[in-house]
Write an enzyme that holds these catalytic residues in place. Structure first.
Site, PDB file in Angstrom:
ATOM      1  N   GLY A 319       0.838  -1.181   0.000  1.00 19.61           N
ATOM      2  CA  GLY A 319       0.000   0.000   0.000  1.00 19.61           C
ATOM      3  C   GLY A 319       0.879   1.239   0.000  1.00 19.61           C
ATOM      4  N   HIS A 342       0.662  -4.393  -8.662  1.00 15.49           N
ATOM      5  CA  HIS A 342       1.946  -4.271  -7.949  1.00 15.49           C
ATOM      6  C   HIS A 342       1.844  -3.323  -6.770  1.00 15.49           C
ATOM      7  CE1 HIS A 342       2.386  -0.326  -9.703  1.00 15.49           C
ATOM      8  NE2 HIS A 342       3.671  -0.232  -9.477  1.00 15.49           N
TER       9      HIS A 342
END
Length: 413
Positions: A319, A342
């Site tokens: 994140g 990704h």
């Protein structure tokens, strides 16, 4: 080849006039018009196979869209791989628990910053602070395993000889690259880091992108975007690029390994309790090209901001500075070419983030994380990225979540 969308698809199916269709895992997340237009331009290239897959973190990139998977037959697009060749993630679980960490984590952050060169400071008469002033012996030994192959590349392309090599091995860089100390759902301590092939990867990528553009001009091939210049298979430049990009991907993996080793050393110097490292270790590229078999065809698969998520294969989806990250297990979804996102993916440009958010906004968004809170990292503030929970929900058919990580320390260049 375009086929038709299945009745109960978990992705959105969009036909592209004059090209293969798009299959996009973007339900519930934002995909802007610019990114969609880029995807459509790629889909019209004659050597793209079956369809273009777009992950939920998709956003505008150079030439090809970040968060896209492009399978090709007989050609490779250097700009679709990009200049941060082999950029990716490494994560390792330790035997430490949250209770083993000091109450004040500033010392750990400082120790990591001392152990791993990071950032960038270049000017006349200055050494780049993000490189080694004097290459440590263990880094020099690691570099020796890559040196011979690199010399062969330089023999063909001497301009690459001036790029940073050993003095960037084991270093972090800038931008969205980071080193984090995280806690999982059982309060176990993980080290997670994000970086790639540094200066030499940039040099290789930039050189071959320009070489491909020159080839297109020489062969009078007109493209909708000059960054979609390609090398046809069977040409010398194709072979040389595949060799060079493969080497850069190996450099990137070794770079992450060297950083992980030095971070663990730094932790051992700061934490009195002995601990084991790398009880669970994952390493994955997310800017790269490799040969794979899909739909019974041997293909070149380029993942630009996407992770391989073949059946049972573990990957890492980070994140932002203040959000959760995930260790995932691939479901082997063939429609995505065995891929997943990704990361969260940028919601806005770096310039827009700096205009929109204040230091107070950034401090609030990173509350509880020992990290930089200054103006130079505003462009990396969590709100500049898509919500990671929505990104994960959009790709539930691509991966299973194995661990949820929340950072407590974040080092940025």
């Amino acid at each position: 080849m375009t086929g038709a969308a299945p009745e109960k698809s978990t992705y959105e199916f969009s036909p592209v006039e004059g090209g293969v269709p798009l299959k996009t895992w973007t339900r519930g997340v934002t995909i802007d018009d610019g990114a969609r237009a880029q995807l459509e331009r790629v889909a019209r290239l004659p050597f793209v196979f079956s369809h273009v897959a777009a992950m939920p973190d998709v956003h505008v990139g150079i030439g090809a869209t970040v968060g896209s998977v492009i399978a090709t037959t007989g050609a490779v697009i250097p700009a679709a791989v990009g200049v941060d060749i082999g950029c990716g993630m490494m994560a390792a679980r330790t035997s430490l628990l949250a209770t083993d960490l000091p109450d004040n984590l500033a010392g750990i952050r400082a120790a990591i910053e001392r152990a791993v060169p990071h950032g960038r400071d270049v000017g006349r008469g200055k050494r780049d602070k993000g490189s080694w002033g004097e290459v440590p012996p263990d880094i020099a030994t690691a570099w020796s395993g890559l040196a011979q192959r690199f010399a062969a590349i330089v023999a063909k392309y001497p301009k690459l000889a001036k790029a940073n090599t050993a003095n960037h091995l084991g270093t972090l860089g800038t931008g969205n690259h980071f080193i984090e100390l995280c806690l999982d759902e059982e309060a176990r301590v993980w080290v997670m880091l994000h970086s790639g092939s540094r200066g030499i990867g940039n040099a290789i990528g930039s050189y071959f992108i320009e070489l491909a553009r020159n080839d297109m001009r020489r062969w009078f091939i007109n493209l909708p975007d000059r960054d979609l210049a390609y090398f046809p298979e069977g040409t010398v430049h194709f072979d040389d690029y595949v060799e060079a990009v493969g080497w850069a991907q190996d450099f990137a993996a070794l770079n992450r390994r060297a950083m992980m080793t030095n971070v663990m050393r730094a932790l051992r110097a700061e934490i009195p309790k002995p601990f084991e490292a790398e009880l669970e270790a994952i390493d994955c590229h997310h800017n790269y090209v490799r040969r794979e078999k899909h739909f019974d065809r041997n293909l070149l698969v380029t993942r630009k901001g996407a992770v391989r998520a073949a059946m049972g294969v573990r990957g890492i989806i980070p994140g932002s500075m203040g959000a959760c990250s995930y260790i995932v297990r691939g479901k082997g979804n063939e429609q995505s070419f065995d891929s997943c996102s990704h990361g969260a993916g940028r919601l806005m440009s770096r310039a827009e983030a700096k205009r929109r958010f204040t230091l107070a906004d950034h401090a609030a968004a990173t509350e509880g994380v020992e990290c930089r809170k200054d103006a130079e990292v505003i462009d990396e503030t969590p709100a500049a990225y898509k919500p990671i929970d929505k990104v994960m929900a959009a790709q539930a058919d691509l991966v299973d979540i194995v661990h949820t990580l929340k950072q407590v320390v974040c080092v940025k260049g």
